[in-house]
Design an enzyme around this catalytic site. Sequence first.
Site, short mmCIF file in Angstrom:
data_model
loop_
_atom_site.label_atom_id
_atom_site.label_comp_id
_atom_site.label_asym_id
_atom_site.label_seq_id
_atom_site.Cartn_x
_atom_site.Cartn_y
_atom_site.Cartn_z
N CYS A 109 74.14 9.24 20.02
CA CYS A 109 74.78 10.16 19.07
C CYS A 109 74.33 9.81 17.66
CB CYS A 109 76.30 10.10 19.18
SG CYS A 109 76.99 8.52 18.64
N CYS A 112 74.65 6.22 16.30
CA CYS A 112 73.60 5.24 16.66
C CYS A 112 72.50 5.25 15.61
CB CYS A 112 73.03 5.57 18.03
SG CYS A 112 74.22 5.55 19.38
N ASP A 514 49.73 28.83 -9.57
CA ASP A 514 48.42 28.62 -10.17
C ASP A 514 47.52 29.78 -9.74
OD1 ASP A 514 46.25 27.20 -11.43
OD2 ASP A 514 45.58 26.69 -9.41
N ASP A 703 47.07 23.81 -6.22
CA ASP A 703 46.11 23.21 -5.29
C ASP A 703 45.22 22.15 -5.91
OD1 ASP A 703 44.43 24.98 -6.82
OD2 ASP A 703 42.95 24.80 -5.23
N ASP A 707 47.05 20.46 -11.18
CA ASP A 707 48.38 20.95 -10.81
C ASP A 707 49.33 19.81 -10.44
OD1 ASP A 707 47.68 23.67 -11.10
OD2 ASP A 707 46.76 23.66 -9.11
#
Length: 826
Positions: A109, A112, A514, A703, A707
Amino acid sequence: MSEAQPTCFHCGLPVPPGSRYPVEIDGVTRNMCCPGCQAVAQAIVDGGLIDFYRHRTGTSATAHNLIPDELEALSIYDQPEVQRSFVRDESDDSTHIKQAALILEGIVCAACIWLNERHVNALPGVIEFRVNYSTHRASVKWDDAMIHLSDILRAIAAIGYIAHPFDPGRQEQLYKKERHQALKRLAVAGLGAMQVMMLAVAMYAGDYYGMESHMQIFFRWVSLVIATPVVFYSARPFFQGAWRDIRRRQLGMDVPVALAVGGAYLASCWATISHSGEVYFDSVTMFTFFLLAGRYLEMAARHRAGQATEELVKMLPAMAMRLTPQGVEVVAVAELRPGDRVRIKPGDSIPADGRVVEGRSSVDESLLTGESLPLTRGVGERLVGGSVNVESPLVMAVEKVGEDTVLAAIQRLLNRAQSEKPRLASMADRVAGWFVGVILLLAALTGWWWQQHDPAQAGWIVLSMLVVTCPCALSLATPAALTAATGSLTRMGVLTTRGHALETLARATHIVLDKTGTLTVGRLVLEKVNVLGVRDEASCLQIAAALEQVSEHPVGRALAKQDCGGLQVEDANAVPGLGVEGLVDGIRFRIGRPDYVAALSGTLVEPGDEATQTEVVLGDERGLLARFALGDALRPGAEAAIAELRQLGLSPMLYSGDSLEVVARVANQLGIADFSARMRPDDKLQSLKTLQARGAVVAMVGDGVNDAPVLAGAQISLAMGSGTQLAQATADMVLLSEDLRHIPEAVRMARATLRVIRQNLGWAVIYNMVALPLAAAGFVAPWLAAIGMSASSLLVVLNALRLNKPYTATQARPARLSSASPVAMS
């Protein structure tokens, strides 16, 4: 003179600096050298064998003399040769940091998970330890100079759990073992409950219609015999969990259940032996059965919620065909090393990251990127382990194996996101931590009150209170939803790398994008041809393509992709920064900057009409022939994605370092009213902070290296799958599919996840607020309490599974996932 290093009280070996493993012996706190000695010493004290220390003539030779063989064998996992297949070494000149994936056995559960995380994170040298509830997979990061992996494994064993290195095959075996054991316990409990209930019905009828006392005593003894295996076998996990919690001085979720089952069973045994009072064998067997049934259904739902992670795990093949000077040999994938050459047949999975050295084929990366369109791969191009070779045989040079591959990095990021606890989950865990103590106190007070007013009712009312108010639903509310949602997003091609990502994305008010590489594909394409002379467009394109074959400039590569019609260039000369000159069919041409081309014929060149990113001109000795307008094309689906984001209530904004004309043109194409041009990274970050100061929750999509600061500064950040390593390392989510239409899908999923979490928490709170008073008032029988408790946990998991939607890959441009992707940095 230096001070002598303290030694272990048990074995006499030196205690490592910074280590603290205390055990109280004869009223004095003694320090041990490791968790193994601590566990052994504590066992000696707990077993009443303290005379061992009082009368011994010397220290034990080593702690391992009293440690089971299983714990002794854990030392093998400290060997570098063994660690190579599952440990990621992040050491540098000053640190010895390592990270590994483990499987935990014995988890039943959410309590734990909490116990293991708290226990292991307290060990000196452990930097981070997290457990994924859905998969029972743990991620541990430690300083090998302070603590070894075997010490961590022993520490986990000391609190009653088993940990070992993650292995997909073994995890599948553990899943089967877990299901098999759960079904056996459930079957015993079910059969026992049916038999005892039949006898209970007879005794209830006897109380009403009359029954001879010797028959009632006989039925009680038969019920005791049937209930005993149910309690000692089927209910054993509850007692084991409760004992672990009590040993650690914690009140876990198994404590009230164990008290209820054990108390009712012992009271019923006494009533049977003494021929007095009431028996509760029917209640004991019934709610043991219902609790086990609930846990079994919860386990099945948990396995299903973690299905996306398991699909990633199974993508790598077990064996590979390695090429050697002696021929082809079949080896385990774990034996591959960088530099090996591997043959991949059509239909086979690629065993590691590398490059094609022979052949050309299509490769299916759909499970990694969410896109179904295969990619063509030829000599020199990268291959990602786990993708599938579709058409023709390939020979690959292995570059990255094991924990260094893109697939392993994706698994680490996904596990980290699923095991990290956002604000709502941390709050629920804190509440659940004291909830059990409050319930035990209320149950004791209620039992005392009923004992004064109606002693016959006190026993089963306390029993009902202990069972009905288990906080499992409270602790499961968030992890179950996060696991299901991140799994669905991964299948879509959106990798969630941080636990807070979905919660924050759901609250986003603005999304900053961007331009280059994000809204656009990040490489130049020919957009328009304006004919200026006597030659037609097709002829001008062929000449331009022929001239640019010798150029390495990005503009040249864009034009070189056009059909040159077999034209040959003589006396070619590329002038850096200006263009290319050469003879085609005896005629001298130039292509490049307008002033450079115009100088060949001595003519004047007029400025172009297009506000494009780049413009080149073609001309000969008689004049200008054509003007080529090149630009960075928009990604497929960009316009639809922006429109959807606007419909979802987000304000799209465009930040770019390009010229105002270029940025304005892209913004107008996409319908973005708020845009800024010629922005440096610090300008973007300052603008972002200004937005946040006004109360905006900003999502940033980018990307590139430039950035990275603004990605780190935004509340929630998304990096493109083909972006730079620094961009992805600072992002909270990675768009592996590179399909911008998946961003609004991710926003919808995030909002749905937050809604499900709130529903789950609301249900857990309301259920306990209603069930507890009813049980205390005597309106909830023990068997009904067991059904209610199991149903509350099961409902939470089933509600979370609504997020686990199947995803059909779109036909957008697939991501060009490479083994150099930053996810491999994680």
